[in-house]
Design an enzyme around this catalytic site. Structure first.
Site, mmCIF file in Angstrom:
data_model
loop_
_atom_site.group_PDB
_atom_site.id
_atom_site.type_symbol
_atom_site.label_atom_id
_atom_site.label_comp_id
_atom_site.label_asym_id
_atom_site.label_seq_id
_atom_site.Cartn_x
_atom_site.Cartn_y
_atom_site.Cartn_z
ATOM 1 N N ASP A 282 0.830 -1.221 0.000
ATOM 2 C CA ASP A 282 0.000 0.000 0.000
ATOM 3 C C ASP A 282 0.861 1.266 0.000
ATOM 4 O O ASP A 282 0.366 2.341 -0.335
ATOM 5 C CB ASP A 282 -0.961 -0.015 1.195
ATOM 6 N N ASP B 142 7.501 -6.331 -2.905
ATOM 7 C CA ASP B 142 6.186 -6.900 -2.604
ATOM 8 C C ASP B 142 5.866 -7.926 -3.677
ATOM 9 O O ASP B 142 6.123 -7.712 -4.857
ATOM 10 C CB ASP B 142 5.113 -5.806 -2.559
ATOM 11 N N GLY C 217 9.324 -11.837 -1.453
ATOM 12 C CA GLY C 217 10.253 -11.306 -0.455
ATOM 13 C C GLY C 217 11.167 -12.382 0.113
ATOM 14 O O GLY C 217 12.351 -12.134 0.379
ATOM 15 N N ASP D 17 6.628 -5.487 6.517
ATOM 16 C CA ASP D 17 5.235 -5.034 6.601
ATOM 17 C C ASP D 17 4.365 -6.067 5.892
ATOM 18 O O ASP D 17 3.939 -5.876 4.760
ATOM 19 C CB ASP D 17 5.110 -3.655 5.933
HETATM 20 N N1 AG3 Z 1 -0.126 -5.338 7.423
HETATM 21 C C1 AG3 Z 1 -0.499 -5.958 8.686
HETATM 22 C C2 AG3 Z 1 -1.914 -6.202 8.821
HETATM 23 C C3 AG3 Z 1 -2.314 -7.263 9.751
HETATM 24 C C4 AG3 Z 1 -3.727 -7.025 10.064
HETATM 25 N N2 AG3 Z 1 -4.378 -8.177 10.541
HETATM 26 C C5 AG3 Z 1 -5.705 -8.282 10.626
HETATM 27 N N3 AG3 Z 1 -6.464 -7.299 10.332
HETATM 28 N N4 AG3 Z 1 -6.174 -9.410 11.012
HETATM 29 C C6 AG3 Z 1 -0.674 -4.118 7.092
HETATM 30 C C7 AG3 Z 1 -0.193 -3.549 5.852
HETATM 31 C C8 AG3 Z 1 -0.155 -2.091 5.983
HETATM 32 N N5 AG3 Z 1 0.866 -1.514 5.237
#
Ligand code: AG3
Length: 278
Positions: free
Chosen positions: A86, A106, A138, A155
Site C-alpha cells: 500500500d 512486494d 520477499g 510489513d
Molecule cells: N499489514 C499488517 C496487517 C495485519 C492485520 N491483521 C488483521 N487485520 N487481522 C498491514 C499492511 C499495511 N501496510
C-alpha cells in the site's frame, strides 16, 4: 440500508465496518483485493477479507513500524521494505534524510498498482527518487540478493496465506545475512491481546537470530484486539534508544520521542505470554 464488511479472521468474533461504497475489487494472482469507502475508517484496503490499512488509523501502524528502528539505527542509509504494497511504510521511511536508497519488495504488483491509484494518502513514497519498487517474492529476494542493508522493515499480512513464509525462521536467518554490521530488522508481529501466542512465536524466532530483540506495541483500532505489536531485532544499537527525532515539518500524528520511550513498556501478562523475563 446498512452494508457491512466483516473480517472473520479469528474464531469467535468479527470486526464489522459499515461500507459506504465499494471502490475496487480484484482477484489478483495471489489474493482477493478490495478497496472500500467506509463510514468510520475512511478508505480501507482488505486482502482475502482481512483489513490491511484504513485511512483513519494507518498512521498508528506505519509510523510505529518505520520510525522506531529508523531513529535508533546509527545511520540507516540502505533500507529494505518487505511487503508494504500500500506504500504507507515507504512513505514514512522516506521522511528520513539519512536514507540513500530504499528498496521495497512486494509479491503482488496488483496491490501496488491499486494502491497507487486509489490510496493517494499512502502514496508519496513511490515517487521518491531514492525508492526502488520490485515485484518479487520477499522470501526469495532475501535469500538470493547480494545487496546489504542497514534496516529491514517487514510489513506483511498475517501469518496465513502468502504472508506466512515471512514469519518463518529461515526468513529471519536470511535477513540476518543481508544486514550490514549494526543492522536492524523490524517486523509487524500481530496482536498482543487477541493473538498473544502468535506474538510469542514470532518474537521468540527473532530473538533466536538477533542478539538484541525488543517487542513494542501501539494501538491500531482497525485490527483485531485493537492493539498491535512490532519486534525489532538488532545486531547493533538498542532499538529503545533513539538518536534523532522527527522535524516538526513532518507533522507526525503518533510517533514522537516521548512515544518512543513508552512503546517498549510491556504489561506483566504480555511479558509472561511472550516469555520475556527481566
Ligand atoms: N499489514 C499488517 C496487517 C495485519 C492485520 N491483521 C488483521 N487485520 N487481522 C498491514 C499492511 C499495511 N501496510
Amino acid at each position: 440500508m446498512k452494508v457491512w464488511f466483516t473480517e472473520e479472521w479469528l474464531d469467535g468474533f468479527v470486526i464489522a465496518v459499515q461500507i459506504k461504497s465499494v471502490v475496487y475489487t480484484q482477484r489478483t494472482k495471489y489474493q482477493e483485493l478490495a478497496i472500500f469507502d467506509t463510514v468510520e475508517f475512511g478508505r480501507m484496503l482488505t486482502l482475502d477479507n482481512v483489513i490491511q490499512t484504513t485511512e483513519k488509523y494507518e498512521y498508528l501502524y506505519h509510523e510505529s513500524l518505520a520510525h522506531v528502528p529508523l531513529f535508533s539505527h546509527e545511520n540507516p542509509e540502505h533500507v529494505l521494505i518487505i511487503g508494504g504494497g500500500d506504500g504507507g511504510t515507504l512513505r514514512e521511511a522516506m521522511r528520513h534524510p539519512e536514507i540513500k536508497q530504499a528498496t521495497m519488495v512486494d509479491i503482488d504488483g496488483e496491490v501496488i498498482e491499486a494502491s497507487k491509484k486509489y490510496l493517494p494518502l499512502w502514496n508519496t513514497g513511490f515517487s521518491d527518487p531514492r525508492a526502488t519498487v520490485l515485484i518479487e517474492d520477499g522470501l526469495k529476494f532475501v535469500a538470493t540478493t547480494d545487496e546489504k542493508f542497514d534496516v529491514v522493515l517487514v510489513d506483511s499480512t498475517d501469518p496465513e496465506g502468502p504472508g506466512e513464509a515471512l514469519f518463518m525462521p529461515e526468513f529471519y536467518a536470511s535477513i540476518a545475512k543481508i544486514l550490514k554490521p549494526g543492522g536492524m530488522l523490524c517486523a509487524q508481529t500481530e496482536s498482543p491481546i487477541s493473538t498473544p501466542g502468535m506474538v510469542r512465536d514470532i518474537y521468540q524466532r527473532i530473538a533466536k537470530v538477533f542478539p538484541v530483540a525488543k517487542l513494542y506495541t501501539a494501538p491500531v483500532p482497525s485490527y483485531p484486539g485493537g492493539w498491535w505489536s512490532f519486534t525489532c531485532g538488532s545486531f547493533g544499537r538498542d532499538p529503545e534508544k533513539p538518536l534523532r527525532k522527527p522535524a516538526d515539518s513532518w507533522n507526525l500524528k503518533f510517533y514522537s520521542p516521548e512515544i518512543h520511550d513508552r512503546v517498549f513498556v510491556l504489561n506483566p501478562k504480555l511479558k509472561r505470554d511472550v516469555g520475556i523475563m527481566d
